[in-house]
Design an enzyme around this catalytic site. Structure first.
Site, mmCIF file in Angstrom:
data_model
loop_
_atom_site.group_PDB
_atom_site.id
_atom_site.type_symbol
_atom_site.label_atom_id
_atom_site.label_comp_id
_atom_site.label_asym_id
_atom_site.label_seq_id
_atom_site.Cartn_x
_atom_site.Cartn_y
_atom_site.Cartn_z
ATOM 1 N N ALA A 268 0.846 -1.184 0.000
ATOM 2 C CA ALA A 268 0.000 0.000 0.000
ATOM 3 C C ALA A 268 0.883 1.237 0.000
ATOM 4 O O ALA A 268 2.098 1.136 0.161
ATOM 5 C CB ALA A 268 -0.885 0.010 1.245
ATOM 6 N N MET A 269 0.255 2.397 -0.175
ATOM 7 C CA MET A 269 1.024 3.639 -0.280
ATOM 8 C C MET A 269 0.309 4.776 0.434
ATOM 9 O O MET A 269 -0.894 4.987 0.245
ATOM 10 C CB MET A 269 1.235 3.951 -1.772
ATOM 11 C CG MET A 269 2.021 5.213 -2.021
ATOM 12 S SD MET A 269 3.695 5.106 -1.308
ATOM 13 C CE MET A 269 3.957 6.826 -0.906
ATOM 14 N N GLU A 270 1.099 5.526 1.195
ATOM 15 C CA GLU A 270 0.564 6.530 2.121
ATOM 16 C C GLU A 270 0.306 7.904 1.512
ATOM 17 O O GLU A 270 0.361 8.913 2.241
ATOM 18 C CB GLU A 270 1.541 6.673 3.289
ATOM 19 C CG GLU A 270 2.896 7.357 2.960
ATOM 20 C CD GLU A 270 4.052 6.382 2.673
ATOM 21 O OE1 GLU A 270 3.765 5.229 2.295
ATOM 22 O OE2 GLU A 270 5.209 6.786 2.817
ATOM 23 N N GLU A 304 -0.133 2.729 7.007
ATOM 24 C CA GLU A 304 -0.288 3.829 6.043
ATOM 25 C C GLU A 304 -0.868 5.059 6.731
ATOM 26 O O GLU A 304 -0.456 6.183 6.461
ATOM 27 C CB GLU A 304 -1.168 3.417 4.858
ATOM 28 C CG GLU A 304 -0.709 2.173 4.114
ATOM 29 C CD GLU A 304 0.761 2.145 3.727
ATOM 30 O OE1 GLU A 304 1.320 3.227 3.476
ATOM 31 O OE2 GLU A 304 1.352 1.042 3.706
ATOM 32 N N HIS A 307 1.701 6.936 8.756
ATOM 33 C CA HIS A 307 2.626 7.714 7.927
ATOM 34 C C HIS A 307 2.178 9.169 7.804
ATOM 35 O O HIS A 307 2.993 10.032 7.477
ATOM 36 C CB HIS A 307 2.695 7.127 6.510
ATOM 37 C CG HIS A 307 3.801 6.131 6.292
ATOM 38 N ND1 HIS A 307 5.078 6.324 6.744
ATOM 39 C CD2 HIS A 307 3.817 4.942 5.631
ATOM 40 C CE1 HIS A 307 5.844 5.297 6.376
ATOM 41 N NE2 HIS A 307 5.095 4.439 5.701
ATOM 42 N N GLU A 326 10.125 4.685 7.525
ATOM 43 C CA GLU A 326 9.643 3.295 7.523
ATOM 44 C C GLU A 326 9.924 2.565 8.836
ATOM 45 O O GLU A 326 9.055 1.876 9.360
ATOM 46 C CB GLU A 326 10.227 2.538 6.326
ATOM 47 C CG GLU A 326 9.795 3.094 4.964
ATOM 48 C CD GLU A 326 8.288 3.199 4.794
ATOM 49 O OE1 GLU A 326 7.524 2.611 5.584
ATOM 50 O OE2 GLU A 326 7.861 3.900 3.840
HETATM 51 N N1 0A1 Z 1 5.788 3.641 1.438
HETATM 52 C C1 0A1 Z 1 4.995 2.452 1.297
HETATM 53 C C2 0A1 Z 1 5.599 1.366 0.519
HETATM 54 C C3 0A1 Z 1 5.804 1.539 -0.929
HETATM 55 C C4 0A1 Z 1 7.051 1.782 -1.414
HETATM 56 C C5 0A1 Z 1 7.312 1.811 -2.766
HETATM 57 C C6 0A1 Z 1 6.267 1.609 -3.610
HETATM 58 O O1 0A1 Z 1 6.486 1.602 -4.934
HETATM 59 C C7 0A1 Z 1 7.761 1.371 -5.385
HETATM 60 C C8 0A1 Z 1 4.993 1.394 -3.145
HETATM 61 C C9 0A1 Z 1 4.767 1.382 -1.800
HETATM 62 C C10 0A1 Z 1 4.799 1.838 2.655
HETATM 63 O O2 0A1 Z 1 5.730 1.821 3.445
HETATM 64 O O3 0A1 Z 1 3.743 1.340 2.910
HETATM 65 ZN ZN ZN Z 2 5.702 2.545 5.132
#
Ligand code: 0A1
Ligand code: ZN
Length: 879
Positions: A268-270, A304, A307, A326
């Site tokens: 997932a993405m924040e 998420e 974040h 992270e």
């Molecule tokens: N920041 C998100 C993880 C994430 C990282 C990279 C991505 O694409 C390359 C997608 C998501 C997390 O820590 O959940």
């Molecule tokens: Zn994360």
């Protein structure tokens, strides 16, 4: 894709940006064959730097430039330079506006980075460097800007148009199109940008923050998934409340949206106010999702959401600082999950995962510090070290400072750096300033790679009633780091008396004893801790609750381990004693198939009967160390021998404890049939114990047990029970029952992508003979697609990571297969290709002939033409 050698990026070369982007105004025109992106960037020379005007280099990849203007004046082609990665021009004033229009093709974007199509919808993934595939920009996290975004699309196909922040205007346009404008009041780096356009339904709820602000919560899904939203929404509300109570963090926009998409490289993405989730990490209902999935969703939704502060309000200066957001956020989601569920079980699960996978990474060719010093491709650094080890490092700060000072440190960090892009050092500094504790030496955890080793010995002096623990620390060399300096290691210990009770602990020089666990702080290469007034030789319980991410060695006798398994007040260490006994039993079986295992199996029998022991913990204690974990316990692992010994041990446990397991299985299954399904912790624990018991019992293939398993598969009202039964059948020799069950499952769930992922992975991950053939057949299935990351993970990934005896066939066929898939996938989705490459990079861990056969496939990949930087980096580091 590039043919020349990719450039190494170094932390030591960090420089502030020459220019800043104060405002970013984006307009997207979305069509089936292309999209037009207009970007207006209101820019200025970085006031922290001198006033000369260096050339401006905007990042951009795979963009087709249509128009470029500087301060409203259209630029001709000789006024700027274009390369495959940059657009460069010379500004003529300190403040200026750049207007660009680019054309992109989201429908052909199989890398799933930037703007792409998943199913029928448009969506984005910009972390880490995907925004440069959307428009020309300063695509780096220390450039933070205020965004407004207008999107327009066909109204029938894409009735929902979303972006970050608040909706400020919308309307109809010609030819059946419509548009919406979103404004995000918070400055953010481009990696947090998101947009979504699709035919989506939404479940809506509300949340009132601690200070009384009303927030609208929306979870958007494809219409067919509308009945799978409740758990995600509940998890979100719990996370919001918890972050207020535990960290004093309130949500800051009027709306918080989550969108579920089927094609997504990660979990997932924040993105600010608009999280985008892999469907498998947010959608659930009891009939289709297991308890494990429920818990995973709860923790990822929390992650998420958290974040929003640890990552968005305070972000990273550069990608070397990735663990700043992270590691801290994983630590926060772990604390949250521990509060929502069983603390001891959560710790056991996390440590088992860390020790199996992160320790392997730290011991292999890709080892890197929590704050790396260089990279070729940042996508390769979303690793277990950055995430899980990073969280362990934050956890150690929490242990050293204590709850209260840690909270003061986090308050100071957020207050001091709100709206900034900062470094891991800034985080530590806030912790140090708030607590008054000097963390200078502790910081080595951020710069030193490798898993430290603690060698502990003890000595009891009955005359003086003194008990000494001598601790030696060391850390194996890792690539580029031959020598390591001593770290600060919090070592939580207890001492047990002959009855298994915790002794009062008093160190020499102290005036008072304390009861229970205490934390010894190891700072030297060698250090002795002296406990006084110890009337009898104790049994030490070391590294309680796994207080540091280290490998600890102490020469326990089997009797001492059995004693700890029975008595330790620390649930984690009870489990750990059982794991150590299991490793010994498996190693004994590898040396001698007739080895005497009675001490261990007898102790497990006592665990099964113990009425005082939490069933969740029982289930964990009965779960033997995984094959992957066992492989890491050898310098030259023989996978086939490990597998056979582990299965032999499982069978012996099943046969010898059959009666106890069968009684407990039947009573648990009976309760499951009688009571209504619930996702509450005690129900989850009961099902887990029931299913662990079933997995042992099924090894006997006794008719009454097979019947019970088939009945559970056919009649249970929830996926946890059904899938556990299916897994047992798939791994059994019962051809008829297996085929029946697989076919029934496939018929029932053919249209449910997430359940089909499970169906694929249970077969691809099976250890039964003929694994490679099975996987090739599964790849011909109409529901398989190499373009969908979840399918790649559940077929190719499950084969290489779980079906170890098949993957590691002596003829190298498993490796050759994986190499072919990597080469094919690299042309479509380099991030995924580099990820599924991981198992091959561990070649040095294996005995011959596997070792050479793995290396050969890595060389084959290395020699291929046109490797992506992602695969290039991993292959070259591992050879
Ligand atoms: N920041 C998100 C993880 C994430 C990282 C990279 C991505 O694409 C390359 C997608 C998501 C997390 O820590 O959940
Ligand atoms: Zn994360």
């Amino acid at each position: 894709m590039r043919t020349e050698q990719p450039q190494m990026i170094r932390l030591s070369a960090y420089q502030q940006p020459d220019y800043l982007i104060n405002e970013t105004h984006l307009t997207f025109e979305l069509y089936e064959e292309y999209a037009l992106v207009h970007a207006q960037l209101v820019m200025q020379r970085n006031p922290a730097l001198d006033t000369n005007l260096p050339p401006l280099h905007l990042d951009g990849q795979e963009l087709s430039l249509q128009r470029l203007a500087l301060n409203d004046r259209e630029l001709s082609a000789d006024e700027y330079q274009l390369s495959p990665y940059q657009l460069s021009l010379q500004p003529d004033s300190e403040a200026f506006v750049i207007d660009s229009t680019v054309r992109i093709e989201p429908q052909n974007n199989t890398a799933l980075e930037g703007l792409y199509k998943s199913g029928g919808m448009f969506c984005t993934q910009c972390e880490a460097e995907g925004f440069r595939k959307i428009t020309y920009y300063l695509d780096r996290p220390d450039v933070m800007s205020r965004f407004t975004t207008t999107l327009s699309a066909d109204k029938n196909r894409y009735p929902v148009l979303l972006s970050n922040g608040n909706l400020i205007a919308s309307g109809q346009a010609e030819e059946g199109r419509h548009w919406a404008t979103w404004e995000d009041p918070f400055k953010k780096p481009a990696y947090l940008f998101a947009l979504v356009a699709g035919d989506l339904w939404c479940v809506e709820d509300r949340f009132t923050t601690l200070s009384g602000r009303e927030v609208t919560l929306q979870l958007y899904v494809e219409p067919k998934n509308i009945d799978k939203c409740q758990h995600g929404m509940d998890s979100l509300k719990k996370s919001m409340r918890w972050d207020e109570e535990k960290y004093g963090r309130e949500y800051d926009l009027d709306i918080f949206m989550i969108v579920a998409v089927d094609d997504f490289n990660m979990g997932a993405m924040e993105n600010k106010g608009l999280n985008i989730f892999n469907s498998s990490c947010v959608l659930a209902k009891p009939e289709t999702a297991t308890d494990a999935t429920y818990q995973r969703i709860e923790s990822i939704v929390a992650h998420e959401y958290f974040h929003n502060w640890s990552g968005n309000r305070v972000t990273c200066r550069d990608w070397f600082q990735l663990s700043l957001k992270e590691g801290f956020t994983v630590f926060r989601d772990i604390q949250f999950s521990a509060d929502m569920n069983s603390k001891a079980v959560k710790r056991i699960e996390d440590v088992a995962y860390l020790r199996t996978h992160q320790f392997a990474e730290d011991a292999g060719p890709m080892a890197h510090p929590v704050r790396p010093e260089e990279y070729l491709e940042i996508s390769n650094f979303y690793t277990l070290t950055i995430y899980e080890k990073g969280a362990e490092v934050v956890r150690m700060i929490h242990t050293l400072l204590g709850e209260k000072a840690f909270r003061q440190g986090s308050d100071l960090y957020f207050a001091r750096h709100d709206g900034q892009a900062v470094t891991c050092d800034d985080f530590i500094q806030a912790m140090q300033d708030a607590s008054g504790q000097d963390l200078t030496q502790f910081k080595r955890w951020y710069s030193q790679a490798g898993t430290p080793v603690l060698n502990v010995t003890d000595h009891y002096d009955p005359q003086q009633q003194v008990y000494r623990l001598k601790v030696k620390q060391s850390c194996p060399a890792t690539p580029g780091q031959p020598d390591k300096a001593p770290l600060v290691i919090p070592l939580a210990v207890g001492l047990l008396d002959a009855k298994g009770r915790d002794l009062p602990l008093q160190l020499a020089g102290e005036t008072q004893a304390s009861i229970g666990t205490r934390v010894l702080v190891v700072t030297e290469a060698e250090q002795t801790f002296e406990f006084i007034k110890v009337t009898d030789a104790p049994v030490p319980s070391l590294l309680r609750d796994f207080s540091a991410p280290v490998n600890l060695f102490f020469a326990y006798s089997t009797e001492q381990l059995v004693f700890l398994l029975k008595h330790d007040s620390d649930g984690f260490n009870r489990w750990e004693a059982g794991q150590q006994l299991a490793v010994r039993a498996i190693k004994a079986l590898m040396a001698d198939a007739k080895a005497d295992l009675s001490a261990f199996i007898h102790a497990l029998g006592a665990v099964a009967q113990d009425p005082t022991l939490d069933v969740a913990l029982k289930a964990e204690i009965f779960s033997l160390p995984s094959e992957s974990y066992l492989i890491e316990q050898f310098t030259q692992a023989d996978v086939q021998a490990i597998h056979q010994a582990r299965e032999a041990l499982r069978l012996q446990i099943a046969v010898q404890l059959k009666d106890a397991l069968w009684t407990r299985y039947q009573s648990a299954r009976h309760i499951s049939q009688e009571v209504e399904y619930s996702a509450q912790a005690d129900h989850v624990a009961r099902r887990r114990w029931q299913n662990v018991a079933l997995s042992y019992l099924m090894l006997t293939e006794l008719p009454e047990i097979v019947l019970a398993c088939v009945d559970q598969f056919e009649h249970a009202d929830n996926m946890t029970e059904r899938f556990a039964a299916l897994t047992c059948l798939v791994n059994s020799s019962l051809c008829y029952e297996k085929q029946q069950a697989l076919a029934a499952f496939e018929r029932e769930f053919a249209d449910d992508a997430q359940v089909m992922d499970q169906w694929f992975s249970v077969q691809a991950g099976s250890f039964l003979k003929g694994g490679l053939g099975r996987v090739k057949t599964l790849m011909q299935h109409p529901k398989f697609s190499i373009k969908n990351p979840n399918k790649v993970r559940s077929v190719i990934g499950a084969f290489a990571n779980q079906s170890l005896v098949n993957f590691h066939q002596a003829d190298g066929s498993g490796y050759a297969f994986l190499a072919e898939q990597i080469l094919q996938l690299d042309r479509l989705n380099p991030q995924m290709a580099a990820r599924i490459l991981a198992p091959l990079t561990r070649w040095q861990r294996f005995a011959e002939p596997q070792r050479s056969a793995m290396k050969k496939q890595l060389q084959r990949i290395q020699q291929a033409e046109q490797l992506s930087p992602d695969v290039y980096e991993v292959v070259n580091k591992s050879l």
